[in-house]
Design a protein around this motif. Structure first.
Motif, PDB file in Angstrom:
ATOM      1  N   PRO A 137      34.567  44.235  47.784  1.00 13.06           N
ATOM      2  CA  PRO A 137      35.940  43.946  48.209  1.00 13.06           C
ATOM      3  C   PRO A 137      36.857  45.160  48.073  1.00 13.06           C
ATOM      4  CG  PRO A 137      35.109  42.299  46.655  1.00 13.06           C
ATOM      5  CD  PRO A 137      34.191  43.469  46.604  1.00 13.06           C
ATOM      6  N   GLU A 138      37.900  45.158  48.893  1.00  8.19           N
ATOM      7  CA  GLU A 138      39.009  46.094  48.772  1.00  8.19           C
ATOM      8  C   GLU A 138      38.532  47.543  48.762  1.00  8.19           C
ATOM      9  OE1 GLU A 138      41.567  45.003  45.505  1.00  8.19           O
ATOM     10  OE2 GLU A 138      41.036  42.899  45.762  1.00  8.19           O
ATOM     11  N   VAL A 139      37.979  47.984  49.879  1.00  6.35           N
ATOM     12  CA  VAL A 139      37.477  49.355  49.988  1.00  6.35           C
ATOM     13  C   VAL A 139      38.485  50.177  50.781  1.00  6.35           C
ATOM     14  CG1 VAL A 139      35.592  50.830  50.758  1.00  6.35           C
ATOM     15  CG2 VAL A 139      35.108  48.525  49.871  1.00  6.35           C
ATOM     16  N   ALA A 140      38.989  51.247  50.169  1.00  9.88           N
ATOM     17  CA  ALA A 140      40.007  52.084  50.788  1.00  9.88           C
ATOM     18  C   ALA A 140      39.370  53.311  51.425  1.00  9.88           C
ATOM     19  CB  ALA A 140      41.038  52.509  49.749  1.00  9.88           C
ATOM     20  N   HIS A 141      39.855  53.654  52.632  1.00  9.36           N
ATOM     21  CA  HIS A 141      39.408  54.837  53.355  1.00  9.36           C
ATOM     22  C   HIS A 141      40.642  55.670  53.688  1.00  9.36           C
ATOM     23  CE1 HIS A 141      36.546  51.562  54.071  1.00  9.36           C
ATOM     24  NE2 HIS A 141      35.615  52.491  54.103  1.00  9.36           N
ATOM     25  N   PRO A 142      40.764  56.878  53.140  1.00  8.96           N
ATOM     26  CA  PRO A 142      41.978  57.666  53.369  1.00  8.96           C
ATOM     27  C   PRO A 142      42.034  58.245  54.774  1.00  8.96           C
ATOM     28  CG  PRO A 142      40.407  58.911  52.067  1.00  8.96           C
ATOM     29  CD  PRO A 142      39.819  57.538  52.227  1.00  8.96           C
ATOM     30  N   LEU A 143      43.217  58.213  55.358  1.00 12.10           N
ATOM     31  CA  LEU A 143      43.488  58.924  56.604  1.00 12.10           C
ATOM     32  C   LEU A 143      44.270  60.213  56.345  1.00 12.10           C
ATOM     33  CD1 LEU A 143      44.510  56.047  59.050  1.00 12.10           C
ATOM     34  CD2 LEU A 143      42.395  57.372  59.078  1.00 12.10           C
ATOM     35  N   SER A 144      45.069  60.189  55.293  1.00 13.69           N
ATOM     36  CA  SER A 144      45.847  61.359  54.903  1.00 13.69           C
ATOM     37  C   SER A 144      46.217  61.160  53.436  1.00 13.69           C
ATOM     38  CB  SER A 144      47.102  61.487  55.769  1.00 13.69           C
ATOM     39  OG  SER A 144      48.000  60.410  55.506  1.00 13.69           O
ATOM     40  N   ASP A 145      47.068  62.043  52.932  1.00 17.34           N
ATOM     41  CA  ASP A 145      47.502  61.899  51.543  1.00 17.34           C
ATOM     42  C   ASP A 145      48.283  60.610  51.327  1.00 17.34           C
ATOM     43  OD1 ASP A 145      46.328  64.289  50.912  1.00 17.34           O
ATOM     44  OD2 ASP A 145      48.172  65.466  51.098  1.00 17.34           O
ATOM     45  N   ARG A 146      48.897  60.090  52.386  1.00 15.07           N
ATOM     46  CA  ARG A 146      49.766  58.926  52.234  1.00 15.07           C
ATOM     47  C   ARG A 146      49.245  57.664  52.909  1.00 15.07           C
ATOM     48  NH1 ARG A 146      55.868  61.443  53.221  1.00 15.07           N
ATOM     49  NH2 ARG A 146      55.796  63.003  51.532  1.00 15.07           N
ATOM     50  N   GLU A 147      48.256  57.782  53.780  1.00 14.05           N
ATOM     51  CA  GLU A 147      47.794  56.631  54.551  1.00 14.05           C
ATOM     52  C   GLU A 147      46.354  56.286  54.206  1.00 14.05           C
ATOM     53  OE1 GLU A 147      49.574  56.149  58.805  1.00 14.05           O
ATOM     54  OE2 GLU A 147      48.965  58.241  58.578  1.00 14.05           O
ATOM     55  N   ARG A 148      46.082  54.996  54.126  1.00 14.05           N
ATOM     56  CA  ARG A 148      44.729  54.508  53.885  1.00 14.05           C
ATOM     57  C   ARG A 148      44.461  53.281  54.759  1.00 14.05           C
ATOM     58  NH1 ARG A 148      44.153  53.131  47.738  1.00 14.05           N
ATOM     59  NH2 ARG A 148      46.116  52.083  48.202  1.00 14.05           N
ATOM     60  N   VAL A 149      43.210  53.129  55.138  1.00 10.48           N
ATOM     61  CA  VAL A 149      42.755  51.897  55.771  1.00 10.48           C
ATOM     62  C   VAL A 149      41.955  51.139  54.714  1.00 10.48           C
ATOM     63  CG1 VAL A 149      41.355  50.869  57.603  1.00 10.48           C
ATOM     64  CG2 VAL A 149      42.673  52.960  58.051  1.00 10.48           C
ATOM     65  N   ILE A 150      42.409  49.941  54.375  1.00 11.01           N
ATOM     66  CA  ILE A 150      41.764  49.170  53.305  1.00 11.01           C
ATOM     67  C   ILE A 150      41.092  47.958  53.921  1.00 11.01           C
ATOM     68  CG2 ILE A 150      42.074  47.952  51.129  1.00 11.01           C
ATOM     69  CD1 ILE A 150      44.570  49.616  50.648  1.00 11.01           C
ATOM     70  N   ALA A 151      39.774  47.916  53.860  1.00 15.89           N
ATOM     71  CA  ALA A 151      39.017  46.755  54.323  1.00 15.89           C
ATOM     72  C   ALA A 151      39.034  45.689  53.235  1.00 15.89           C
ATOM     73  CB  ALA A 151      37.584  47.152  54.653  1.00 15.89           C
ATOM     74  N   ASP A 152      39.189  44.431  53.628  1.00 10.36           N
ATOM     75  CA  ASP A 152      39.106  43.360  52.635  1.00 10.36           C
ATOM     76  C   ASP A 152      37.749  43.368  51.941  1.00 10.36           C
ATOM     77  OD1 ASP A 152      41.678  42.349  52.923  1.00 10.36           O
ATOM     78  OD2 ASP A 152      41.104  40.977  54.522  1.00 10.36           O
ATOM     79  N   ALA A 153      36.717  43.757  52.666  1.00  6.19           N
ATOM     80  CA  ALA A 153      35.398  43.917  52.069  1.00  6.19           C
ATOM     81  C   ALA A 153      34.542  44.774  52.995  1.00  6.19           C
ATOM     82  CB  ALA A 153      34.723  42.564  51.828  1.00  6.19           C
ATOM     83  N   VAL A 154      33.531  45.404  52.410  1.00  2.00           N
ATOM     84  CA  VAL A 154      32.495  46.092  53.184  1.00  2.00           C
ATOM     85  C   VAL A 154      31.164  45.405  52.885  1.00  2.00           C
ATOM     86  CG1 VAL A 154      31.233  48.237  53.555  1.00  2.00           C
ATOM     87  CG2 VAL A 154      33.716  48.301  53.242  1.00  2.00           C
ATOM     88  N   LEU A 155      30.498  44.986  53.933  1.00  2.00           N
ATOM     89  CA  LEU A 155      29.232  44.265  53.859  1.00  2.00           C
ATOM     90  C   LEU A 155      28.077  45.213  54.122  1.00  2.00           C
ATOM     91  CD1 LEU A 155      27.454  41.551  54.139  1.00  2.00           C
ATOM     92  CD2 LEU A 155      27.987  41.730  56.570  1.00  2.00           C
ATOM     93  N   HIS A 156      27.059  45.165  53.264  1.00  2.00           N
ATOM     94  CA  HIS A 156      25.792  45.855  53.489  1.00  2.00           C
ATOM     95  C   HIS A 156      24.702  44.780  53.582  1.00  2.00           C
ATOM     96  CE1 HIS A 156      27.233  49.987  52.576  1.00  2.00           C
ATOM     97  NE2 HIS A 156      28.106  49.328  51.850  1.00  2.00           N
TER      98      HIS A 156
END
Length: 307
Positions: free
Chosen positions: A145-164
């Protein structure tokens, strides 16, 4: 890649009875942040009695490694979470490396996080049960759950979950990943659909190339390749409203996919789909319950969605 079919019998991915159950309980709560007794039962020991789970939970609570809140209007259902001491204990475990500790410091804080956290775990349980039934590989820690992916120092894309998830038919293995978005109908349909723009930005985002005084300038690949060999498919799971209202929200996702140029470009390369949580629980994620957000509207299993 081929190999001999697996022998018949219980799913080989059911947690081994040789692994300490208290260890698994702490790891599951570190991964998922919070879970009810029933959810932990279904996740870790679905074929055992409920007491198999409740006894070690109470012992761990007695050691101040976890605590619980009682959910309102739930016949005293308990939702469990790690204490700061439990979070400290688990933070360096191999299966949780890179997962930041997330202690919940009070019952009030736990109550505020309960609805979304437990709904996200409900969705995970449908994939876990399906994997056991099919003989696929998908364990308690294969949903983050709650996996953050940075786009810049101030922006992130946060997935509610990442499934494998690894499909395994006994002859061939196919590794799949997905960004999961859980919609409880607590935000406007427009804000929900705008999440597709964030994922399109992550898909196309390249980090700035490093400045070099000597040698040729090389172009960095997409940022997402730091974490994934292929860009994960995007799955929206909707709940919290009537079937008619959820259908309209899925239609809004389809409209965003068709109308926004960056999302349309993403949809030509990445599978996008949406389903209701009720359908996942009544049928299974591998049933034809997923509505593609682009192309043919015919429902299909999640793993057969395609651009």
């Amino acid at each position: 890649m081929t190999r001999a079919p697996a022998a018949a019998g219980p799913s080989r991915f059911t947690p081994s009875p040789l692994e300490p159950l208290p260890h698994q309980l702490l790891a599951a709560l570190a991964q998922h942040r919070m879970a009810t007794t029933s959810q932990l039962h279904l996740l870790l020991r679905p074929d055992a009695s409920r007491q198999t789970i409740s006894r070690p939970l109470n012992r761990l609570r007695g050691r101040s490694l976890l605590d619980h809140v009682v959910l309102p209007n739930s016949n005293r259902t308990r939702a469990w979470y790690l204490t700061p001491e439990g979070a400290r204990l688990t933070r360096d475990w191999p299966g949780l490396r890179g997962r930041p500790p997330y202690p919940i410091t009070s019952a009030t804080a736990a109550s505020m996080k309960t609805p979304h956290t437990l709904t996200t775990l409900r969705a995970h349980l449908t994939f876990a049960a399906d994997a056991r039934r099919r003989g696929d590989e998908h364990g308690p820690l294969d949903w983050t759950p709650e996996v953050a992916h940075p786009l810049s120092d101030r922006e992130r894309v946060i997935a509610d979950a990442v499934l494998h998830y690894t499909l395994d038919d006994g002859r061939q293995r196919r590794k799949l990943r997905a960004f999961i978005e859980i919609d409880r109908t607590t935000m406007s349909s427009e804000r929900l659909a705008a999440k597709l723009i964030d994922y399109a930005r992550l898909w196309s985002h390249h980090p700035p190339a490093a400045n070099r005084r000597h040698g040729p300038r090389t172009e960095a690949g997409p940022l997402w390749q730091r974490w994934y060999p292929l860009y994960p498919r995007i799955l929206f799971i909707l709940t919290g409203a009537s079937p008619q209202r959820l259908t309209r929200r899925i239609e809004d996702l389809q409209d965003m996919t068709a109308q926004h140029p960056h999302v349309s470009a993403l949809a030509r390369e990445v599978p996008l789909g949406a389903a209701t949580l009720d359908d996942l629980e009544a049928h299974s994620p591998s049933a034809p319950v997923w509505i593609p957000l682009a192309g043919s509207p015919e429902p299909r299993p999640w793993h057969t969605l395609h651009p």
